[in-house]
Write a protein that holds these residues in place. Structure first.
Motif, PDB file in Angstrom:
ATOM      1  N   GLY A  34      26.190  39.828  28.015  1.00  0.00           N
ATOM      2  CA  GLY A  34      27.408  39.247  28.584  1.00  0.00           C
ATOM      3  C   GLY A  34      28.477  40.270  28.883  1.00  0.00           C
ATOM      4  O   GLY A  34      29.675  39.981  28.809  1.00  0.00           O
ATOM      5  N   ASN A  35      28.065  41.484  29.250  1.00  0.00           N
ATOM      6  CA  ASN A  35      29.031  42.544  29.564  1.00  0.00           C
ATOM      7  C   ASN A  35      29.555  42.386  30.988  1.00  0.00           C
ATOM      8  O   ASN A  35      28.834  41.955  31.893  1.00  0.00           O
ATOM      9  CB  ASN A  35      28.386  43.917  29.400  1.00  0.00           C
ATOM     10  CG  ASN A  35      28.022  44.201  27.949  1.00  0.00           C
ATOM     11  OD1 ASN A  35      28.632  43.652  27.039  1.00  0.00           O
ATOM     12  ND2 ASN A  35      27.035  45.053  27.748  1.00  0.00           N
ATOM     13  N   THR A  36      30.823  42.766  31.187  1.00  0.00           N
ATOM     14  CA  THR A  36      31.461  42.555  32.483  1.00  0.00           C
ATOM     15  C   THR A  36      31.395  43.784  33.398  1.00  0.00           C
ATOM     16  O   THR A  36      31.560  43.652  34.608  1.00  0.00           O
ATOM     17  CB  THR A  36      32.938  42.159  32.296  1.00  0.00           C
ATOM     18  OG1 THR A  36      33.612  43.203  31.572  1.00  0.00           O
ATOM     19  CG2 THR A  36      33.054  40.852  31.520  1.00  0.00           C
ATOM     20  N   LYS A  37      31.182  44.966  32.835  1.00  0.00           N
ATOM     21  CA  LYS A  37      31.106  46.183  33.641  1.00  0.00           C
ATOM     22  C   LYS A  37      29.666  46.647  33.853  1.00  0.00           C
ATOM     23  O   LYS A  37      29.298  47.063  34.941  1.00  0.00           O
ATOM     24  CB  LYS A  37      31.901  47.313  32.970  1.00  0.00           C
ATOM     25  CG  LYS A  37      33.363  46.987  32.733  1.00  0.00           C
ATOM     26  CD  LYS A  37      34.088  46.695  34.021  1.00  0.00           C
ATOM     27  CE  LYS A  37      35.563  46.401  33.766  1.00  0.00           C
ATOM     28  NZ  LYS A  37      36.265  45.959  34.996  1.00  0.00           N
ATOM     29  N   GLY A 109      36.992  45.336  38.468  1.00  0.00           N
ATOM     30  CA  GLY A 109      38.397  45.427  38.093  1.00  0.00           C
ATOM     31  C   GLY A 109      38.687  45.026  36.653  1.00  0.00           C
ATOM     32  O   GLY A 109      37.779  44.800  35.845  1.00  0.00           O
ATOM     33  N   GLU A 110      39.967  44.895  36.355  1.00  0.00           N
ATOM     34  CA  GLU A 110      40.418  44.583  34.993  1.00  0.00           C
ATOM     35  C   GLU A 110      40.212  43.103  34.687  1.00  0.00           C
ATOM     36  O   GLU A 110      40.476  42.239  35.526  1.00  0.00           O
ATOM     37  CB  GLU A 110      41.897  44.960  34.839  1.00  0.00           C
ATOM     38  CG  GLU A 110      42.423  44.800  33.425  1.00  0.00           C
ATOM     39  CD  GLU A 110      43.887  45.187  33.302  1.00  0.00           C
ATOM     40  OE1 GLU A 110      44.490  44.912  32.245  1.00  0.00           O
ATOM     41  OE2 GLU A 110      44.444  45.757  34.277  1.00  0.00           O
ATOM     42  N   ILE A 111      39.744  42.801  33.468  1.00  0.00           N
ATOM     43  CA  ILE A 111      39.425  41.420  33.072  1.00  0.00           C
ATOM     44  C   ILE A 111      40.638  40.756  32.429  1.00  0.00           C
ATOM     45  O   ILE A 111      41.267  41.313  31.525  1.00  0.00           O
ATOM     46  CB  ILE A 111      38.231  41.396  32.091  1.00  0.00           C
ATOM     47  CG1 ILE A 111      37.046  42.163  32.673  1.00  0.00           C
ATOM     48  CG2 ILE A 111      37.852  39.949  31.761  1.00  0.00           C
ATOM     49  CD1 ILE A 111      36.561  41.683  34.011  1.00  0.00           C
ATOM     50  N   ALA A 112      40.955  39.533  32.894  1.00  0.00           N
ATOM     51  CA  ALA A 112      42.107  38.787  32.364  1.00  0.00           C
ATOM     52  C   ALA A 112      41.699  37.765  31.311  1.00  0.00           C
ATOM     53  O   ALA A 112      42.405  37.558  30.321  1.00  0.00           O
ATOM     54  CB  ALA A 112      42.836  38.087  33.507  1.00  0.00           C
ATOM     55  N   VAL A 132      42.160  40.343  36.776  1.00  0.00           N
ATOM     56  CA  VAL A 132      43.606  40.334  36.952  1.00  0.00           C
ATOM     57  C   VAL A 132      43.984  40.036  38.396  1.00  0.00           C
ATOM     58  O   VAL A 132      44.997  39.374  38.671  1.00  0.00           O
ATOM     59  CB  VAL A 132      44.191  41.692  36.498  1.00  0.00           C
ATOM     60  CG1 VAL A 132      45.670  41.806  36.883  1.00  0.00           C
ATOM     61  CG2 VAL A 132      44.031  41.874  34.997  1.00  0.00           C
ATOM     62  N   ASP A 133      43.147  40.483  39.341  1.00  0.00           N
ATOM     63  CA  ASP A 133      43.465  40.246  40.756  1.00  0.00           C
ATOM     64  C   ASP A 133      42.976  38.883  41.256  1.00  0.00           C
ATOM     65  O   ASP A 133      42.944  38.619  42.455  1.00  0.00           O
ATOM     66  CB  ASP A 133      42.907  41.359  41.639  1.00  0.00           C
ATOM     67  CG  ASP A 133      41.381  41.431  41.608  1.00  0.00           C
ATOM     68  OD1 ASP A 133      40.765  40.617  40.886  1.00  0.00           O
ATOM     69  OD2 ASP A 133      40.811  42.304  42.296  1.00  0.00           O
ATOM     70  N   GLY A 134      42.550  38.004  40.312  1.00  0.00           N
ATOM     71  CA  GLY A 134      42.261  36.617  40.675  1.00  0.00           C
ATOM     72  C   GLY A 134      40.839  36.312  41.091  1.00  0.00           C
ATOM     73  O   GLY A 134      40.581  35.259  41.678  1.00  0.00           O
TER      74      GLY A 134
END
Length: 628
Positions: A34-37, A109-112, A132-134
């Protein structure tokens, strides 16, 4: 919902393998991080083991057994233990190998916000997060039994660049064929676990055909609504929706055939599966998977009245379980066990090993083998109560193969007819005892215990044809071995001698002994098997000389007894055990899984069993606590 009794739910990525979530279809397994990068799916194929078929050593140890038995009878158990230890030799059990890892690198990108979950109801693993950018991103993964593959699918509001690659620590070559990543690999001829440290992989590969291991092919196909690029044996695409299809096959062609010189075709099979699935829509693959899986999962349901479970992720619910009344967690664990059973054992797959089908280590603990003095059996205890007889078939096929191999071992090693199995086995149906401490190594009782599973399968299904054609012939072969190896003790009881009580020792003076004149577990298994053989014979209307022998000897077997301390005696006589809180409770086989000790029939033995459990105590390894 976080507290749903059918969902494992987490708010953080897996930081290591044990935190990842398992998916499987019996043959293929994966741990999803479940990694995002850089997402990782740690992959397994149930046929990837080290080694190849090997005959056991052709050294009959009957004389050593007789000598050791006489020593035990004369109060020389330490001498007997050394006699047995010196008599045992042979190759070690082989190991279950990890296939490799599927990596998906994402430039997102960055995770919110973030969550991951595993639905036990439909066997879908989900990772959801927002940047973060939606950008909203949903990733799903599952192991499809109908389509013989593992699927990873993602959909996002905005395009993301993905780089998809496949790696393995096993000997391999990677190539691109028709926009597919193809990894061709080979398992070692010896498990690294069996080598002295430090070891290197080049020690366990050979160019000699007779010493080559299992060959395999793993393949990945990518479906994207944007073009695919090939960069350094990886597939790159920038898209808002992508499906990654993984499958694998091996040259394993049965436990008696060499995987290199007599292996089955496997390379074309991988290409054919990938080509076929690539023509299907993702929603159709997903729906067929859920329909197949849920038809088994929905057969049983645990319903315990309880209050609303706490709004916590699964990790915190487990952490707080000792101080809370989270009844929903009990239901969740029941459902998770059912999920694992369906995911790890399907018709046509290998039986579950010590880790089911999930392993990331080249030298895994205990080689991920089949430990038949409790662990293999315990893996399958929930199967029939879950109403999943189909998932029992890999174990039954395993027992059938072990029976054929075990008849050779009985004749070569013991000079006996029948079927024998010692405490460890592997893909190649090893049945003989390897070296090591006799407290575990000398234990020819695995065949008898596994026959209990055969009869239970009949009891749950009522399938008389199965009893007649499969179960009974194996049960009789196991009974033959024990009949030929019984002797009478000074009191006229039949015993099998010498014997161990896995995996405990007792003191003879200052010496530790793992061998005794006989053991309670040994006699309980024989008594249980003989009783089941007579029940089956009656059902099948079979009456012959062998059945009459079993009928005559059964009441004359040494009974289970209670000692002066009120507990069940573990060996032939009361002994001072070396570890009072040892994890094994082998001498309670008659309580469970057998039904020899019951409140109605044997109240004194019930009291003895209660005292035994009290003396051993609760804290122990997980499997030991489950047995207790």
């Amino acid at each position: 919902m976080r507290n749903d009794t059918n969902i494992l739910y987490y708010t953080n990525e897996a930081s290591e393998w044990n935190e990842a979530l398992p998916i499987g279809n019996g043959r293929l397994g994966a741990m999803v991080f479940g990694n995002t990068k850089k997402e990782r799916l740690a992959l397994n194929l149930d046929e990837l083991w080290s080694g190849f078929p090997r005959k056991c050593f052709d050294i009959c140890i009957r004389d050593a057994i007789i000598e050791a038995s006489d020593c035990c009878k004369n109060g020389e158990a330490f001498k007997a233990t050394n006699i047995i230890k010196n008599a045992l030799s042979g190759t070690s059990v082989q190991g279950y190998m990890p296939l490799g890892s599927l990596f998906i690198e994402m430039d997102n990108g960055e995770i919110a916000s973030y969550s991951r979950s595993l639905s036990l109801e439909n066997a879908i693993n989900t990772t959801e997060y927002k940047t973060v950018d939606g950008n909203d991103i949903l990733c799903e993964s599952f192991a499809s039994f109908p389509d013989k593959c593992i699927i990873w699918h993602t959909k996002s509001a905005k395009d993301i660049e993905y780089k998809i690659s496949l790696i393995s620590e096993l000997k391999n070559t990677t190539s691109i064929i028709d926009n597919k990543i193809i990894l061709d690999g080979e398992c070692p001829f010896e498990s690294p676990k069996n080598l002295r440290e430090p070891w290197e992989l080049n020690q366990v590969y050979s160019d000699e055909p007779s010493k080559r291991g299992v060959l395999f092919r793993a393949g990945i196909s990518v479906i994207s609504n944007s073009p695919l690029k090939i960069i350094d044996n990886s597939i790159v695409t920038k898209t808002s929706e992508v499906t990654v299809i993984f499958t694998s096959e091996s040259s394993f062609n049965g436990a008696n055939k060499h995987p290199f010189t007599e292996g089955k075709e496997y390379k074309k099979t991988v290409i054919d599966i990938l080509n076929h699935i690539s023509t299907k829509e993702y929603d159709d693959i997903r729906e067929e998977h859920i329909t197949d899986y849920s038809s088994f999962y929905k057969r049983t349901e645990l319903d315990i009245e309880h209050d609303q479970s706490p709004e916590l992720d699964t990790a915190n619910r487990l952490k707080n379980s000792g101080d809370s009344n989270d009844i929903g967690l009990i239901i969740l664990l029941y459902n998770y066990a059912k999920y694992l059973m369906i995911s790890a054992s399907r018709e046509g797959s290998q039986a579950m090993n010590l880790q089911g089908i999930w392993n990331q280590d080249l030298a895994p603990a205990w080689n991920c083998n089949y430990t038949t003095n409790i662990n293999t059996q315990m893996n399958y205890w929930p199967c029939l109560p879950f109403d999943l007889p189909e998932m029992n078939m890999p174990l039954i096929e395993k027992i059938n193969g072990l029976c054929e191999a075990g008849k050779y071992t009985a004749k070569a090693v013991y000079g006996s007819d029948g079927f024998v199995l010692h405490y460890n086995s592997d893909l190649w149906n090893k049945t003989f005892a390897g070296g090591g401490n006799p407290r575990y190594a000398y234990w020819p009782m695995g065949s008898g215990w596994l026959c209990r599973h055969l009869y239970d399968h009949y009891m749950f299904t009522g399938d008389v044809d199965f009893l007649k054609e499969t179960a009974y012939p194996i049960m009789i072969e196991a009974a033959k071995f024990y009949l030929e190896n019984l002797i009478t003790d000074p009191n006229g009881y039949y015993i099998m001698s010498p014997a161990a009580s896995p995996e405990l020792e007792y003191f003879e003076g200052e010496n530790k002994c793992g061998i005794a004149y006989t053991s309670t577990m040994t006699m309980s298994i024989i008594r249980d098997l003989f009783g089941l053989c007579l029940k089956a014979s009656k059902i099948l209307n079979i009456k012959n000389e062998l059945v009459c022998s079993i009928e005559s000897i059964l009441p004359k077997l040494l009974p289970t007894r209670v000692g002066n301390d009120g507990a069940i005696i573990e060996w032939y006589k009361e002994e001072t055990i070396t570890e009072p809180h040892h994890r094994h409770t082998s001498h309670l086989y008659g309580l469970y899984p057998a039904h020899e000790i019951t409140i109605e029939k044997t109240p004194e033995l019930i009291k003895g069993a209660r005292k035994t459990l009290s003396d051993r105590g609760d804290p122990s390894t997980g499997w030991s606590m489950a047995w207790k």
